[in-house]
Design a protein around this motif. Sequence first.
Motif, PDB file in Angstrom:
ATOM      1  N   LYS A  20      29.208 111.951  65.263  1.00 22.74           N
ATOM      2  CA  LYS A  20      29.703 112.838  66.307  1.00 22.74           C
ATOM      3  C   LYS A  20      30.829 112.171  67.100  1.00 22.74           C
ATOM      4  O   LYS A  20      30.677 111.068  67.601  1.00 22.74           O
ATOM      5  CB  LYS A  20      28.566 113.224  67.257  1.00 22.74           C
ATOM      6  CG  LYS A  20      28.996 114.236  68.320  1.00 22.74           C
ATOM      7  CD  LYS A  20      27.832 114.633  69.213  1.00 22.74           C
ATOM      8  CE  LYS A  20      28.267 115.638  70.269  1.00 22.74           C
ATOM      9  NZ  LYS A  20      27.142 116.045  71.145  1.00 22.74           N
ATOM     10  N   GLY A  21      31.949 112.861  67.173  1.00 22.88           N
ATOM     11  CA  GLY A  21      33.066 112.357  67.955  1.00 22.88           C
ATOM     12  C   GLY A  21      34.002 111.430  67.214  1.00 22.88           C
ATOM     13  O   GLY A  21      35.029 111.022  67.750  1.00 22.88           O
ATOM     14  N   LEU A  22      33.677 111.082  65.945  1.00 24.50           N
ATOM     15  CA  LEU A  22      34.544 110.188  65.184  1.00 24.50           C
ATOM     16  C   LEU A  22      35.730 110.954  64.602  1.00 24.50           C
ATOM     17  O   LEU A  22      35.634 112.149  64.323  1.00 24.50           O
ATOM     18  CB  LEU A  22      33.758 109.539  64.037  1.00 24.50           C
ATOM     19  CG  LEU A  22      32.665 108.556  64.415  1.00 24.50           C
ATOM     20  CD1 LEU A  22      31.988 108.048  63.153  1.00 24.50           C
ATOM     21  CD2 LEU A  22      33.214 107.395  65.215  1.00 24.50           C
ATOM     22  N   PRO A  23      36.873 110.273  64.389  1.00 27.76           N
ATOM     23  CA  PRO A  23      38.004 110.915  63.713  1.00 27.76           C
ATOM     24  C   PRO A  23      37.607 111.378  62.316  1.00 27.76           C
ATOM     25  O   PRO A  23      36.749 110.763  61.661  1.00 27.76           O
ATOM     26  CB  PRO A  23      39.053 109.795  63.650  1.00 27.76           C
ATOM     27  CG  PRO A  23      38.684 108.881  64.768  1.00 27.76           C
ATOM     28  CD  PRO A  23      37.187 108.920  64.844  1.00 27.76           C
ATOM     29  N   LEU A  24      38.231 112.453  61.835  1.00 25.33           N
ATOM     30  CA  LEU A  24      37.858 113.049  60.556  1.00 25.33           C
ATOM     31  C   LEU A  24      37.988 112.078  59.393  1.00 25.33           C
ATOM     32  O   LEU A  24      37.169 112.070  58.472  1.00 25.33           O
ATOM     33  CB  LEU A  24      38.722 114.288  60.290  1.00 25.33           C
ATOM     34  CG  LEU A  24      38.486 115.471  61.230  1.00 25.33           C
ATOM     35  CD1 LEU A  24      39.461 116.596  60.891  1.00 25.33           C
ATOM     36  CD2 LEU A  24      37.060 115.974  61.125  1.00 25.33           C
ATOM     37  N   LYS A  56      29.513  99.682  65.342  1.00 22.93           N
ATOM     38  CA  LYS A  56      30.080 100.318  66.524  1.00 22.93           C
ATOM     39  C   LYS A  56      31.245  99.489  67.063  1.00 22.93           C
ATOM     40  O   LYS A  56      32.251 100.034  67.520  1.00 22.93           O
ATOM     41  CB  LYS A  56      29.002 100.486  67.587  1.00 22.93           C
ATOM     42  CG  LYS A  56      27.894 101.456  67.172  1.00 22.93           C
ATOM     43  CD  LYS A  56      26.792 101.526  68.210  1.00 22.93           C
ATOM     44  CE  LYS A  56      25.667 102.454  67.744  1.00 22.93           C
ATOM     45  NZ  LYS A  56      24.540 102.495  68.712  1.00 22.93           N
ATOM     46  N   ALA A  57      31.109  98.171  67.000  1.00 23.45           N
ATOM     47  CA  ALA A  57      32.194  97.299  67.466  1.00 23.45           C
ATOM     48  C   ALA A  57      33.424  97.453  66.582  1.00 23.45           C
ATOM     49  O   ALA A  57      34.559  97.416  67.068  1.00 23.45           O
ATOM     50  CB  ALA A  57      31.719  95.847  67.481  1.00 23.45           C
ATOM     51  N   PHE A  58      33.234  97.625  65.285  1.00 23.35           N
ATOM     52  CA  PHE A  58      34.348  97.805  64.357  1.00 23.35           C
ATOM     53  C   PHE A  58      35.174  99.028  64.744  1.00 23.35           C
ATOM     54  O   PHE A  58      36.407  98.984  64.781  1.00 23.35           O
ATOM     55  CB  PHE A  58      33.811  97.964  62.935  1.00 23.35           C
ATOM     56  CG  PHE A  58      34.876  98.098  61.873  1.00 23.35           C
ATOM     57  CD1 PHE A  58      35.298  96.989  61.152  1.00 23.35           C
ATOM     58  CD2 PHE A  58      35.454  99.328  61.586  1.00 23.35           C
ATOM     59  CE1 PHE A  58      36.290  97.100  60.187  1.00 23.35           C
ATOM     60  CE2 PHE A  58      36.439  99.452  60.626  1.00 23.35           C
ATOM     61  CZ  PHE A  58      36.853  98.329  59.922  1.00 23.35           C
ATOM     62  N   LEU A  59      34.507 100.137  65.037  1.00 23.93           N
ATOM     63  CA  LEU A  59      35.202 101.384  65.340  1.00 23.93           C
ATOM     64  C   LEU A  59      35.936 101.336  66.671  1.00 23.93           C
ATOM     65  O   LEU A  59      36.819 102.153  66.930  1.00 23.93           O
ATOM     66  CB  LEU A  59      34.204 102.543  65.332  1.00 23.93           C
ATOM     67  CG  LEU A  59      33.579 102.848  63.968  1.00 23.93           C
ATOM     68  CD1 LEU A  59      32.527 103.927  64.105  1.00 23.93           C
ATOM     69  CD2 LEU A  59      34.635 103.253  62.953  1.00 23.93           C
TER      70      LEU A  59
END
Length: 329
Positions: free
Chosen positions: A290-294, A252-255
Motif C-alpha cells: 500500500k502506497g508504494l510506486p507502481l 523498509k529501509a531499502f525503499l
Amino acid sequence: MRLSEMLTESLWRAASQNMSNLKILHLSHNNITRLRVESFRGLGELKSLYLKDRNVLTVPLNSDDNGEIFLHLKKLKNLSLSDNKLTCLPTNIFRVLSNLRSLNLSYNFLTDLDLYMSHMRNLSMISLQNNLLENINKDVKIFFTDLIYLFILYRWNLRYMYYSAKTRWNRNGYTQIAEADVEVPEFEFDVFVSYAAKDGAFVKESVFAELEEKRNMKMLIHDRDFRAGEFVNDNIMHAIITSRKTLIILSKAFLQSHWCRFEMHMARLGPIKTGRNVLCVLMKDHVPTKGLPLEIIDIIRNRTYPEMPDEIVHCADVFWDRLRDALMH
C-alpha cells in the motif's frame, strides 16, 4: 454536448474554425475515444494541447501512420498524451511537430518506441514514466543521448541509457562492447548486492559470510568495492553491468533510500540493453504494498524471490544454497 462528442461531429469542426487564434487547449478528462484527421485543422496557432488523463485515444493515434491528426499544429510547443492507454505510436505521428518543447507520454502501455524525432531540435522535456518499454529504436536512443542534459524529467529508461553508455568510457577512451559479448558475457563479479545502510550488518554477517566466504561467490559490495573518486551513478552502473546478477536486499529501509531505489530501477531495466534478466530480490522484511510506486509493486508481485525463513537457523544451508543457485543461473 460533451467534448468527446464534439470532436467527432461537425459541431466541433465548425467551432474549431472560430478558434483560429487559440493558444492553449485542455481536453483532458473527457473520455475521448475518437479523433478525426481534421479535428485540429483550424487551430494553427495552438501552442499547448493537453489530451491527458481519462481519454482513450488508442485507436485513432495507433492508426495515424501519416501523422495527419497533428498535421496542422506546426506551432505546437507542449503536447500531453499521458494516460491514454496507448500501446504503440506510428513512426511519423509527430512528423510536423518540429517546434515541440515538451512531450508527455507517461502512464501508457508503450512497449516499443520507434518515432521520427530528429527534427525536434527544440525538445527539452520528454516523460516516459510508467510505460512497459522493452525496445527503443537506435535512432531514438541516439536522439536521447544528444539531449540528455536538456531533459527536465530524468526518467528511469533514459537514465539507464545514459549511464550504461557512460560506463563504456575509461581513461584510454571509448571502449565498444561487441554484440557477441552480450550473448556470451564474461563477468567480473557474480553478484552486486544492493542494500540500505541500515541493513549493512545483515549483509556482512549473513549474506557475505554465506555466499562469498562459504560458497565462493565473488560479490560486489559498495562499502568495499566502489571505486574511489568516481561518481556514485557511475559506480552503480559499473557494478550492474560487470555483475552476473544484482541482488536486492528488500526492506523498509531499502525503499526509503534514494540510491537503493536508483540501483533497483537500473537493474530492472537491464533487459532493455542486454536481453538478460539481472534482478534477484531477497525479501528481508515484510514490505506492505500500500502506497508504494507502481514499478516497485510490479517487482514485488511479479517476481519469484526467496524470502527469509522465520527460523533460518534450522534451514540455513538449504536457503543459502537455493539463493546461490538462483544468482548463478
